[in-house]
Write a protein that holds these residues in place. Structure first.
Motif, short mmCIF file in Angstrom:
data_model
loop_
_atom_site.label_atom_id
_atom_site.label_comp_id
_atom_site.label_asym_id
_atom_site.label_seq_id
_atom_site.Cartn_x
_atom_site.Cartn_y
_atom_site.Cartn_z
N TYR A 19 0.85 -1.20 0.00
CA TYR A 19 0.00 0.00 0.00
C TYR A 19 0.89 1.26 0.00
O TYR A 19 0.62 2.22 -0.72
CB TYR A 19 -0.90 -0.06 1.23
CG TYR A 19 -1.92 1.05 1.37
CD1 TYR A 19 -2.98 1.19 0.48
CD2 TYR A 19 -1.85 1.96 2.42
CE1 TYR A 19 -3.93 2.19 0.63
CE2 TYR A 19 -2.79 2.95 2.59
CZ TYR A 19 -3.83 3.07 1.70
OH TYR A 19 -4.77 4.05 1.86
N ASN A 53 -8.86 6.52 -1.44
CA ASN A 53 -9.17 6.04 -0.09
C ASN A 53 -8.51 6.92 0.97
O ASN A 53 -9.13 7.34 1.94
CB ASN A 53 -8.69 4.59 0.06
CG ASN A 53 -8.84 4.10 1.49
OD1 ASN A 53 -9.95 4.02 2.00
ND2 ASN A 53 -7.73 3.82 2.14
N ARG A 54 -7.24 7.19 0.76
CA ARG A 54 -6.49 7.97 1.74
C ARG A 54 -7.08 9.38 1.91
O ARG A 54 -7.21 9.90 3.01
CB ARG A 54 -5.04 8.03 1.26
CG ARG A 54 -4.06 8.46 2.26
CD ARG A 54 -3.83 7.43 3.33
NE ARG A 54 -3.45 8.11 4.55
CZ ARG A 54 -3.29 7.53 5.73
NH1 ARG A 54 -3.48 6.24 5.89
NH2 ARG A 54 -2.95 8.22 6.78
N GLY A 76 -5.66 -0.78 11.71
CA GLY A 76 -5.04 -1.11 10.43
C GLY A 76 -4.58 0.18 9.79
O GLY A 76 -4.89 0.50 8.64
N ASP A 102 -1.78 -1.58 14.19
CA ASP A 102 -1.49 -2.34 12.98
C ASP A 102 -0.75 -3.60 13.39
O ASP A 102 0.03 -3.60 14.35
CB ASP A 102 -0.63 -1.51 11.99
CG ASP A 102 -0.83 -1.97 10.55
OD1 ASP A 102 -1.48 -1.26 9.76
OD2 ASP A 102 -0.32 -3.07 10.21
N ASP A 127 -3.52 -7.08 16.63
CA ASP A 127 -4.37 -7.61 15.57
C ASP A 127 -5.79 -7.11 15.80
O ASP A 127 -6.34 -7.31 16.90
CB ASP A 127 -4.31 -9.16 15.64
CG ASP A 127 -4.87 -9.78 14.38
OD1 ASP A 127 -5.95 -9.36 13.93
OD2 ASP A 127 -4.20 -10.69 13.84
N SER A 155 -10.38 2.05 8.12
CA SER A 155 -10.18 2.46 6.73
C SER A 155 -9.40 1.39 5.98
O SER A 155 -8.23 1.11 6.32
CB SER A 155 -9.43 3.79 6.71
OG SER A 155 -9.13 4.17 5.40
C1 LIG Z 1 -4.65 -1.09 2.87
S1 LIG Z 1 -3.84 -0.66 4.34
C2 LIG Z 1 -4.85 0.69 4.91
C3 LIG Z 1 -4.08 1.74 5.66
C4 LIG Z 1 -4.92 2.91 6.18
N1 LIG Z 1 -5.94 2.46 7.09
C5 LIG Z 1 -5.57 3.65 5.05
O1 LIG Z 1 -6.78 3.49 4.82
O2 LIG Z 1 -4.89 4.42 4.37
C6 LIG Z 1 -4.36 -1.98 5.45
C7 LIG Z 1 -3.53 -2.04 6.75
O3 LIG Z 1 -4.16 -2.98 7.63
C8 LIG Z 1 -3.15 -3.74 8.27
N2 LIG Z 1 -3.75 -5.01 8.68
C9 LIG Z 1 -4.19 -6.03 7.90
N3 LIG Z 1 -4.72 -7.00 8.66
C10 LIG Z 1 -4.62 -6.58 9.95
C11 LIG Z 1 -5.01 -7.15 11.21
N4 LIG Z 1 -5.60 -8.35 11.27
N5 LIG Z 1 -4.78 -6.45 12.32
C12 LIG Z 1 -4.16 -5.23 12.27
N6 LIG Z 1 -3.78 -4.64 11.11
C13 LIG Z 1 -4.01 -5.31 9.97
C14 LIG Z 1 -2.06 -3.89 7.23
O4 LIG Z 1 -0.80 -4.17 7.84
C15 LIG Z 1 -2.11 -2.52 6.56
O5 LIG Z 1 -1.22 -1.63 7.18
#
Ligand SMILES: C[S@@+](CC[C@H](N)C(=O)[O-])C[C@H]1O[C@@H](n2cnc3c(N)ncnc32)[C@H](O)[C@@H]1O
Length: 272
Positions: A19, A53-54, A76, A102, A127, A155
């Motif tokens: 990402y 999205n951002r 996340g 995250d 998590d 998000s």
């Molecule tokens: C696509 S990015 C989105 C980043 C930010 N929220 C945004 O919208 O710009 C998804 C993020 O979720 C994190 N992620 C995925 N599965 C996760 C979990 N089970 N628990 C915590 N973080 C998680 C990933 O490491 C990643 O940094």
């Protein structure tokens, strides 16, 4: 496996780092760049999706801070990027409190470096599927006052959860933890019902081994009985676009968007 002291595995692509690559960041490795390039080639709109999205997230956080919300839990959260939730919120409310969550160790490493000495912002490696651990974490307890309204930011994270991980139950958990007057921002990949996007979903699933894009009804259901605010759950670039900086999208109709732009939707809801 190539793993440094920080626990970052450089041999497998990570969602956070790919990402970051799509957003034009620098915090990723060769393996992530290779996936990022494949996405750009096979899913020509993936860079636009990441940015849409951002920017949707930034506009939602700004509006919440302007409305007086001063506590945010960002689930996340991803790698630090050009504008982060704490920066957007603290521009309006200087002592706004932000807890970033995250599971990716690289987010913790970079987040801590960015936030060193920052009293009102923390980053936790946790998590999202274990919300109780997040709720009871000492940093959450210290920073977030659950007797006052909180903004819960989900998000572009729930589409990384499988159905049997019950993303709705996750939203419900937080809904029960926060008082009325709290907000939920959710953005989510939408199944496009066309061969192009079905293929893109398959690429994403095979790359990361998980996740599901959802229909509009399924995304709506994630909000449960929260009250969804105007303009509803809409493609991210149409969610309250900035008239000044983005005149193209201000007043645009969904049908005017590319198939890729229609793929990510955002919505803001309120706990009455
Ligand atoms: C696509 S990015 C989105 C980043 C930010 N929220 C945004 O919208 O710009 C998804 C993020 O979720 C994190 N992620 C995925 N599965 C996760 C979990 N089970 N628990 C915590 N973080 C998680 C990933 O490491 C990643 O940094």
């Amino acid at each position: 496996m190539t793993e440094g002291n920080s626990g970052v595995d450089q041999s497998k692509p990570s969602i956070a780092r790919v990402y970051d690559c799509l957003l034009g960041g620098k915090d990723h490795y060769v393996v992530d760049r290779a996936v990022g390039e494949t996405f750009k080639h096979d899913m020509p709109g993936s860079v636009a999706i990441a940015h849409a999205n951002r920017q949707n997230l930034v506009r939602a956080v700004r509006e919440l801070a302007l409305a007086g919300i001063d506590q945010f839990i960002d689930m996340g959260s991803g790698l630090p990027t050009a504008d982060n939730v704490h920066q957007v919120a603290q521009r309006q409310v200087p002592d706004a409190r932000v807890v970033y969550i995250d599971s990716d160790p690289i987010v913790l490493a970079h987040g801590r470096a960015l936030l060193e000495g920052h009293a009102h912002t923390r980053v936790l490696q946790a998590d999202v599927r274990d919300p109780q651990a997040i709720r009871e974490h000492p940093d959450t307890v210290e920073l977030i006052d659950f007797d006052r309204p909180v903004a819960v930011v989900l998000s572009a994270i729930l589409h990384h959860l499988n159905d049997d991980e019950d993303p709705r139950a996750l939203v419900r958990y937080w809904q029960e933890q926060v008082p009325s007057g709290s907000y939920f921002f959710i953005s989510h990949f939408r199944s496009g019902d066309n061969p192009q996007t079905a293929e893109a979903e398959a690429v994403l699933q095979s790359t990361f081994g998980r996740g599901r894009w959802r229909s509009d009804a399924e995304i709506r259901a994630l909000f449960g009985d929260l009250e969804i605010l105007e303009p509803g759950i809409v493609p991210s670039s149409l969610w309250r676009p900035d008239v000044a900086s983005d005149p193209l999208h201000a007043g645009a109709a969904e049908a005017e968007l590319t198939v890729w732009e229609q793929l990510i939707v955002g919505g803001l809801a309120w706990k009455a």
